[in-house]
Write a protein that holds these residues in place. Structure first.
Motif, PDB file in Angstrom:
ATOM      1  N   SER A  75      -1.776  -0.141  -0.690  1.00 21.49           N
ATOM      2  CA  SER A  75      -3.089  -0.516  -0.858  1.00 21.49           C
ATOM      3  C   SER A  75      -3.291  -2.466  -1.212  1.00 21.49           C
ATOM      4  O   SER A  75      -2.685  -2.200  -1.907  1.00 21.49           O
ATOM      5  CB  SER A  75      -3.617   0.568  -0.933  1.00 21.49           C
ATOM      6  OG  SER A  75      -5.315  -0.877  -1.748  1.00 21.49           O
ATOM      7  N   THR A 119       0.381   5.909   0.964  1.00 22.22           N
ATOM      8  CA  THR A 119      -0.217   4.714   1.183  1.00 22.22           C
ATOM      9  C   THR A 119      -0.405   3.757   0.369  1.00 22.22           C
ATOM     10  O   THR A 119       0.546   4.059  -0.792  1.00 22.22           O
ATOM     11  CB  THR A 119      -1.479   5.298   0.952  1.00 22.22           C
ATOM     12  OG1 THR A 119      -1.966   5.704   2.001  1.00 22.22           O
ATOM     13  CG2 THR A 119      -2.185   4.117   1.717  1.00 22.22           C
ATOM     14  N   ASP A 167      -4.061   0.032   8.615  1.00 21.40           N
ATOM     15  CA  ASP A 167      -5.061   0.637   8.373  1.00 21.40           C
ATOM     16  C   ASP A 167      -6.029  -0.917   7.679  1.00 21.40           C
ATOM     17  O   ASP A 167      -6.176  -0.519   6.938  1.00 21.40           O
ATOM     18  CB  ASP A 167      -5.343   1.244   7.734  1.00 21.40           C
ATOM     19  CG  ASP A 167      -6.130   2.202   7.510  1.00 21.40           C
ATOM     20  OD1 ASP A 167      -7.676   1.626   7.431  1.00 21.40           O
ATOM     21  OD2 ASP A 167      -6.533   3.329   7.192  1.00 21.40           O
ATOM     22  N   GLN A 196      -2.597  -0.019   3.975  1.00 21.06           N
ATOM     23  CA  GLN A 196      -3.953  -0.035   4.099  1.00 21.06           C
ATOM     24  C   GLN A 196      -4.208  -1.456   3.470  1.00 21.06           C
ATOM     25  O   GLN A 196      -4.159  -2.228   2.310  1.00 21.06           O
ATOM     26  CB  GLN A 196      -4.938   1.303   3.284  1.00 21.06           C
ATOM     27  CG  GLN A 196      -6.208   0.610   3.669  1.00 21.06           C
ATOM     28  CD  GLN A 196      -7.052   1.860   2.972  1.00 21.06           C
ATOM     29  OE1 GLN A 196      -6.880   2.368   1.957  1.00 21.06           O
ATOM     30  NE2 GLN A 196      -7.968   2.625   4.207  1.00 21.06           N
TER      31      GLN A 196
END
Ligand code: SF4
Ligand code: SF4
Length: 348
Positions: free
Chosen positions: A281, A279, A98, A51
């Motif tokens: 980030s 995930t 993302d 992300q």
């Protein structure tokens, strides 16, 4: 269980600044609650989603924004950092990119990033505020997204105009409806097309979201009958007690009540699906975090891993995939009730 007695323990001041760590005696309050349910401290289970926050610039200025984004912000990811993210996407074999912001589409390199990721055959998600699709200079953006199979995940916190405008600003609802119509015309959200259009609901104020599946039915019925709009699915998100929403909670004197509500609604069944477990980030400067919320709180990843995407060598990737997750009391926002993540509710 006697957990609610413990749960009252944090004072207003100690709820957000967390203590991380490695010593059992220094674990965060969130981890104490996990332990009371025999759940070990969180670790990642690989990286399914990269992300990337492309910056804080946004054409909107929403009350609940956890990124503190707005039209006056100038923080924007450079092409060099974006290229390092794409390299990581390829080298670590991460299936999904993302893209978030701010309004990620306002980053001047947005289209280049999408083209590169599409070329790598990655699933690409655009977290879109919808109104950007109606903004001057972005007229052909819906066609660009469709041509590159980009999934659109779009905020629409209600199907009622007054509620949306109260939360997101004047005329946001009508401009969002116009954008949704254009997306529908391109096939987005239509059952006959693979183009995915997800709508995102978050509550107005310090409440937990309602049941996602039920609310999706309401959205579908109302948007179809009022505006002839179709969409693929609805995600419900919990408002996280950080950033602009945190300021609002403090200003309205509702902070402690809201935190207590989140803590009391702790649901151990949400823990396996927490987005931080799969995930990674990246902020607009290239720093690495376990999730977008930790990013906003400036809680970097921990472990023997470089903290910047530019510094990642192949040898660090395995450690990156199996790392200890930094948690704090804001994590109760993800584990309350049915749970909350960038993929919506964690239990249906
Ligand atoms: S559209 Fe999204 S990023 Fe922009 S201000 Fe609103 S919540 Fe924040
Ligand atoms: S805020 Fe949510 S996603 Fe982030 S580390 Fe905490 S539980 Fe995980």
């Amino acid at each position: 269980m006697s957990e609610l007695k413990i749960l009252r323990e944090p004072s207003v001041d100690s709820v957000l600044p967390l203590r991380i760590l490695d010593e059992r005696s220094e674990i965060s309050f969130f981890e104490q609650v996990l332990a009371s349910h025999d759940i070990p401290a969180l670790e990642t289970m690989g990286i399914e989603v990269l992300q990337v926050n492309l910056g804080k610039l946004c054409n909107q200025n929403c009350h609940h924004c956890h990124v503190d984004a707005g039209p006056d912000r100038r923080e924007i990811m450079t092409k060099e950092i974006a290229a390092a993210c794409l390299l990581l996407l390829r080298e670590a074999d991460i299936p999904t990119l993302d893209l978030t912001g701010g309004a990620p589409e306002m980053n001047p390199h947005f289209r280049w990033i999408v083209e590169q990721a599409h070329g790598l055959k990655r699933r690409v998600i655009d977290r879109c505020n919808l109104t950007i699709l109606e903004a001057p200079g972005y007229d052909d953006l819906p066609e660009f997204l469709a041509a590159h199979d980009v999934e659109v995940v779009a905020s629409l916190p209600c199907y009622l105009e007054e509620n949306v405008d109260r939360q997101r600003g004047n005329r946001v609802f009508q401009r969002s409806i116009a954008a949704l119509r254009r997306l529908n015309q391109l096939g987005y959200g239509q059952s006959t097309s693979p183009l995915s259009l997800t709508l995102v609901f978050n509550p107005q104020g310090p409440r937990l979201p309602p049941n996602q599946a039920q609310l999706e039915q309401d959205y579908r019925r109302e948007l179809r009958s009022r505006y002839s709009i179709e969409f693929t699915r609805l995600f419900t998100l919990t408002n996280m007690p950080i950033s602009r929403f945190l300021d609002e909670l403090h200003q309205s004197g509702q902070y402690e009540t809201y935190m207590q509500k989140l803590i009391e609604a702790f649901n151990p069944a949400t823990v396996d699906g927490l987005m931080c477990r799969s995930t990674l980030s990246v902020d607009w400067q290239g720093h690495l975090y376990d999730c977008d919320f930790n990013q906003m709180l400036d809680l970097a990843i921990v472990g023997d891993i470089p903290l910047h995407v530019r510094d990642l060598e192949a040898s660090a990737i395995e450690r990156l995939k199996r790392r200890r997750i930094v948690t704090g009391n804001h994590c109760f926002g993800c584990t309350a009730g049915s749970g909350s993540s960038c993929q919506g509710s964690l239990q249906y």
